[in-house]
Scaffold this active site. Structure first.
Site, PDB file in Angstrom:
ATOM      1  N   SER A  70       0.784  -1.237   0.000  1.00  0.00           N
ATOM      2  CA  SER A  70       0.000   0.000   0.000  1.00  0.00           C
ATOM      3  C   SER A  70       0.817   1.288   0.000  1.00  0.00           C
ATOM      4  O   SER A  70       0.235   2.376  -0.060  1.00  0.00           O
ATOM      5  CB  SER A  70      -0.955   0.014   1.195  1.00  0.00           C
ATOM      6  OG  SER A  70      -2.027  -0.872   0.970  1.00  0.00           O
ATOM      7  N   LYS A  89       0.077   3.890  -2.591  1.00  0.00           N
ATOM      8  CA  LYS A  89      -0.943   4.935  -2.467  1.00  0.00           C
ATOM      9  C   LYS A  89      -0.355   6.324  -2.264  1.00  0.00           C
ATOM     10  O   LYS A  89      -1.036   7.330  -2.496  1.00  0.00           O
ATOM     11  CB  LYS A  89      -1.899   4.567  -1.333  1.00  0.00           C
ATOM     12  CG  LYS A  89      -2.759   3.359  -1.697  1.00  0.00           C
ATOM     13  CD  LYS A  89      -3.400   2.694  -0.500  1.00  0.00           C
ATOM     14  CE  LYS A  89      -4.166   1.454  -0.977  1.00  0.00           C
ATOM     15  NZ  LYS A  89      -4.540   0.556   0.124  1.00  0.00           N
ATOM     16  N   SER A 149      -6.241   3.458   4.041  1.00  0.00           N
ATOM     17  CA  SER A 149      -5.638   2.591   3.017  1.00  0.00           C
ATOM     18  C   SER A 149      -6.694   1.941   2.139  1.00  0.00           C
ATOM     19  O   SER A 149      -6.632   0.746   1.807  1.00  0.00           O
ATOM     20  CB  SER A 149      -4.767   1.511   3.682  1.00  0.00           C
ATOM     21  OG  SER A 149      -3.815   1.004   2.776  1.00  0.00           O
TER      22      SER A 149
END
Length: 355
Positions: A56, A59, A111
């Site tokens: 993640s 991101k 997230s």
């Protein structure tokens, strides 16, 4: 010679121990980097250019690209594809409408993979085109070398890779943007979606659960293929640090490595905004040492003292003796003992020669 050896051991033996304490920490993550954001100085790196899965941390790139290329007040309509995205989410509903700004907040704070897909489709039509445009942006605008993203969220794809070095560059670029910096540092967020109303809390423990002094932003990541990944920013005085850790076997290990690197950076380095340099003892620190009856030594030469700092010839580091060093009073007794031993040795040597 024996006396000189004793003196040398007493004076400089602890120097080597203290110097070892100044060595970079042992890092267990597969890759890591510690960078000063103001000067781009790399203070520590381990496998920094190795291509790995970011999970993640992707991101961060999606968020700054959306802020740079989109309009934060744009209204985004959630598609069925975004609604059905697996993994962590903010439970978006098909047809739900939110601002691009709100989706970026959900993306970074919780997230949210569904928010990532909604952002990608809004900006580029679909995830594939978004990925192509994001990769081009990262190379041309930020200058990454080992990054290729296949999606906006970091769910596993064998071709979805980056490096600790590239992620540090992306983060460094991103935190120069005020909107990104504000969202990246959020510890909680009131979420008022069509289906889900709640308070979201950052997943990054050093921001909220176990706050580390100076930490002002962060992103966590995990998929089995990537292990635990962590991006962290922290500031004290003029030193603005970025820590990236990738491929940690446990969450605990990722945090331990991050804290160790932050400690190493803040304890041993300073910056004037233009250059990063090792920390030397300033006048106040020296006075505290003197008041505590501690002694310190340096590698080769004694420093010259001014009112504000201790200047070290050839940038030699000061090695402060720690708790296991010889206290001042005991030190004086030892020195007196050595002097008396020297006098006795000279007397005995001369007497034996006469005999």
């Amino acid at each position: 010679m024996f006396i000189l050896f004793c003196l040398h051991s007493l004076l400089f033996g602890s120097t080597f121990a203290a110097a070892e304490e100044r060595q970079p920490p042992r890092i267990n993550s597969g890759a890591a980097i510690l960078v000063d954001a103001n000067t781009s100085t790399v203070i520590y790196e381990k496998n920094a250019s190795k291509k790995l899965y970011p999970a993640s941390l992707t991101k961060i790139a999606t968020a700054i690209y959306a802020i740079d290329q989109g309009e934060l007040d744009d209204v985004v309509t959630v598609s069925e594809h975004a609604y059905r995205t697996e993994g962590s989410s903010v439970f978006l509903e098909e047809g739900e409408q939110l601002s691009l700004r709100q989706l970026i907040k959900g993306l970074l704070v919780n997230s949210a993979n569904d928010a990532g897909v909604a952002i990608a489709e809004h900006l580029s039509g679909d995830v594939e085109h978004f990925s192509d445009e994001l990769n081009q942006y990262l190379k041309q605008v930020i200058g990454v070398k080992n990054t290729h993203f296949s999606n906006p969220h970091g769910l596993f794809d064998a071709e979805h890779v980056t490096s600790a070095e590239d992620l540090a560059m992306i983060t460094q670029y991103a935190i120069n943007n005020e909107d990104f910096r504000e969202i990246f540092g959020l510890t909680e967020l009131e979420w008022k979606g069509k289906k889900w109303q709640t308070t979201l809390y950052t997943h990054h423990k050093l921001l909220r659960e176990a706050p580390y002094p100076g930490v002002n932003g962060g992103k966590t990541g995990y998929v089995p293929e990537a292990g635990f990944t962590l991006a962290t920013t922290a500031s004290r005085k003029n030193l603005d640090l970025i820590v990236i850790t990738l491929d940690a076997s446990t969450q605990e290990s990722a945090y331990q490595d991050t804290v160790a690197l932050l400690d190493y950076g803040f304890d041993h380095f300073k910056s004037d905004g233009k250059e990063v340099s090792p920390i030397y003892l300033d006048g106040e620190a020296f006075r505290k040492l003197a008041n505590n009856n501690k002694r310190f030594f340096i590698d080769r030469e004694w420093p010259s003292f001014t009112d504000t700092e201790i200047n070290l010839s050839h940038h030699l580091k000061v090695a402060e003796l720690k708790q296991n060093s010889i206290p001042g009073s005991l030190y004086d007794v030892v020195i007196i003992g050595i002097v008396l031993l020297a006098i006795w040795f000279i007397f005995y040597y001369r007497k034996s020669k006469k005999e």
